[in-house]
Write a protein that holds these residues in place. Structure first.
Motif, PDB file in Angstrom:
ATOM      1  N   VAL A   3      -1.687  25.493 -30.865  1.00 48.77           N
ATOM      2  CA  VAL A   3      -2.431  24.335 -30.941  1.00 48.77           C
ATOM      3  C   VAL A   3      -2.304  24.241 -32.715  1.00 48.77           C
ATOM      4  O   VAL A   3      -2.356  23.102 -33.156  1.00 48.77           O
ATOM      5  CB  VAL A   3      -4.088  24.584 -30.456  1.00 48.77           C
ATOM      6  CG1 VAL A   3      -4.982  23.525 -31.250  1.00 48.77           C
ATOM      7  CG2 VAL A   3      -4.202  24.501 -29.163  1.00 48.77           C
ATOM      8  N   VAL A   4      -2.554  25.447 -33.324  1.00 47.79           N
ATOM      9  CA  VAL A   4      -2.387  25.570 -34.674  1.00 47.79           C
ATOM     10  C   VAL A   4      -0.831  24.866 -35.292  1.00 47.79           C
ATOM     11  O   VAL A   4      -0.924  23.936 -36.068  1.00 47.79           O
ATOM     12  CB  VAL A   4      -2.245  26.911 -35.170  1.00 47.79           C
ATOM     13  CG1 VAL A   4      -1.866  26.820 -36.726  1.00 47.79           C
ATOM     14  CG2 VAL A   4      -3.785  27.373 -35.187  1.00 47.79           C
ATOM     15  N   ALA A   5       0.089  25.173 -34.490  1.00 51.95           N
ATOM     16  CA  ALA A   5       1.402  24.669 -34.776  1.00 51.95           C
ATOM     17  C   ALA A   5       1.413  23.083 -34.386  1.00 51.95           C
ATOM     18  O   ALA A   5       2.137  22.259 -35.158  1.00 51.95           O
ATOM     19  CB  ALA A   5       2.454  25.427 -34.119  1.00 51.95           C
ATOM     20  N   ALA A   6       0.867  22.762 -33.226  1.00 59.64           N
ATOM     21  CA  ALA A   6       0.869  21.178 -32.807  1.00 59.64           C
ATOM     22  C   ALA A   6       0.227  20.449 -34.059  1.00 59.64           C
ATOM     23  O   ALA A   6       0.387  19.129 -34.036  1.00 59.64           O
ATOM     24  CB  ALA A   6       0.252  21.060 -31.473  1.00 59.64           C
ATOM     25  N   LEU A   7      -0.921  20.983 -34.367  1.00 61.39           N
ATOM     26  CA  LEU A   7      -1.753  20.173 -35.501  1.00 61.39           C
ATOM     27  C   LEU A   7      -1.185  20.253 -37.023  1.00 61.39           C
ATOM     28  O   LEU A   7      -1.770  19.501 -37.858  1.00 61.39           O
ATOM     29  CB  LEU A   7      -3.137  20.727 -35.580  1.00 61.39           C
ATOM     30  CG  LEU A   7      -4.023  20.357 -34.243  1.00 61.39           C
ATOM     31  CD1 LEU A   7      -5.264  20.769 -34.014  1.00 61.39           C
ATOM     32  CD2 LEU A   7      -4.104  18.736 -34.028  1.00 61.39           C
TER      33      LEU A   7
END
Length: 470
Positions: A98-102
């Motif tokens: 999620v961190v990478a996606a955002l």
């Protein structure tokens, strides 16, 4: 009731269910790690603050954190429970996705990939598999997990470019997060809960024995081998997607069209050589030959980067070598490691593997930024040649299998005497009986093993004996 050694008995339904479901968890997680590999270096060039070095770090950051926390996760599972620690690890992995996606910058993606690696549940999955299978079937369970790793890697190389072409790399990170949550569902819906969790020397690391394993010269050669192999792989995929996009003008979504036939043909091509290595006992010759093959493929890639057929052929050569070496290295560790320290040897081996991935990404990115794509392939070829030189000095591995026999409770002096008695049985090359475990750890030549003598040695003790072979 006395029973003979059950080396070839079938798995129970519970053991088969445990093995398949744990392999599924491993597969879902490895898909998440590897799907980004064939596409990220192209995508990341347009990110704010991106440099070739930082792109390499983003690709491989998971390797550093996984190397750091992999063994501790296994130890925590002994204290807090296998399923709980696996679930926590998968949640951490999903959070990193999620961190990478955002993230809108390369630094955010580096953080996300590092968080992904922090959910290092591989050792815990192996320990849970050991809890849920009898000694004689542990090899089969581990083989299923190993097969799932190979399948997930092949699928990642094909699916990563295709899926990123549909939803972009941000969407790919979201899908990776969903796969992690799906793995938690498999964990609680499909994986049986063990009645008792205990420490298993054949699958878990013992920190007190690290020094002994690290002094073992042959194991160190193999540790360097897996370090070098994953360094080469990760560095190659810092550069290769750029070559396919910039030199061949092949859209990233079409890269899977190259990887699919390459993987299919490479997997088929390696089979005869695995048979030659294992059945015909030509392990060292095959091993050295395929290290040289990987180095040659890398060296040739730097000179043939503008012809699709040439690159496809060299990738076929590379992955034939990579797949065979990836498959045989764990087998060689099992053959070489002291019988009661296999889990510790494999723990250090896995740490070396993930450190190799991290160094490969960092070095590949730095070299690409300073000296260009061609130099990355030359660097990989040079690492392959260093590995070849180190491997030339290895002793031909003995073709031995690991055999576990549950003895039951006995005193330390009885364990020592029983070890000596095992060594007098035809086909037994090494034997260690651990009194507190109530288990005998043997290395045997299966073709020469006198099973009747083993039964005659164990069964008069009135113990319930079972055996497992690796």
């Amino acid at each position: 009731m006395k029973e003979p050694l059950e080396i070839d008995s079938p798995m129970t339904g519970t053991e088969l269910r445990a093995s398949v479901s744990l392999a599924g968890i491993y597969m879902l997680r490895m898909l998440g790690l590897f799907m980004i590999l064939p596409v990220f270096s192209v995508y990341a060039r347009d990110l704010p603050d991106a440099t070739p070095f930082l792109i390499g770090i983003a690709i491989s950051a998971y390797g550093l954190t996984q190397a750091i926390v992999g063994i501790p996760f296994g130890m925590w599972s002994d204290r807090f429970g296998r399923k709980k620690v696996i679930a926590i690890g998968l949640v951490i992995f999903a959070a990193g996705s999620v961190v990478a996606a955002l993230s809108e910058s390369i630094y955010g993606i580096i953080a996300g990939r590092a968080i992904q690696g922090s959910g290092a549940v591989a050792a815990v999955v192996m320990a849970l598999a050991a809890d849920l299978t009898r000694e004689e079937h542990r090899t089969k369970a581990m083989a299923l997990i190993g097969i799932s790793i190979g399948i997930s890697f092949a699928l990642s190389m094909v699916a990563g470019p295709v899926i990123s072409g549909w939803v972009g790399v941000k969407g790919l990170f979201w899908i990776i997060g969903v796969l992690s949550i799906a793995a938690i569902g498999v964990l609680y819906l499909a994986v049986p809960t063990p009645v008792v969790s205990s420490f298993h020397r054949d699958t878990q690391a013992m920190p007190a024995q690290f020094a002994k394993v690290l002094r073992h010269r042959e194991l160190l050669r193999l540790d360097f081998g897996i370090f070098a192999l994953h360094l080469i792989l990760t560095a190659t995929f810092v550069a290769l997607p750029l070559v396919l996009r910039d030199n061949l003008h092949l859209d990233i979504s079409k890269h899977g069209m190259i990887y699919l036939p390459v993987f299919v043909f490479s997997m088929v091509s390696m089979v005869p050589f695995v048979i030659l290595a294992e059945k015909r006992r030509k392990m060292k010759a095959v091993f050295l030959g395929f290290i040289a093959l990987v180095a040659a493929a890398e060296g040739s890639l730097q000179a043939m980067d503008d012809n699709l057929w040439s690159i496809a052929f060299l990738l076929y050569v590379f992955f034939t070598g990579f797949n065979l070496l990836e498959a045989t290295l764990p087998s060689m560790v099992s053959k070489v490691a002291p019988p009661d320290l296999k889990g510790t040897a494999m723990g250090i081996y896995s740490t070396a593997q993930f450190l190799g991935a991290f160094v490969g990404g960092a070095a590949g990115g730095w070299i690409y930024g300073h000296y260009g794509v061609h130099s990355v392939f030359l660097f990989c070829a040079a690492i392959g040649l260093v590995w070849f030189g180190i491997a030339c000095g290895m002793q031909p591995p003995r073709h031995l299998s690991s055999l576990l026999i549950r003895i039951g409770e006995l005193a330390a002096d009885e364990a020592s005497l029983l070890s000596e008695e095992f060594l007098r049985v035809s086909g037994v090359a090494e034997a260690v009986v651990i009194a507190e475990d109530g288990v005998a750890y043997l290395k045997v030549d299966r073709s020469a093993l006198d099973r009747n003598a083993l039964n005659n040695l164990i069964l008069p003790r009135g113990q319930y004996a079972r055996a497992g072979q690796n």
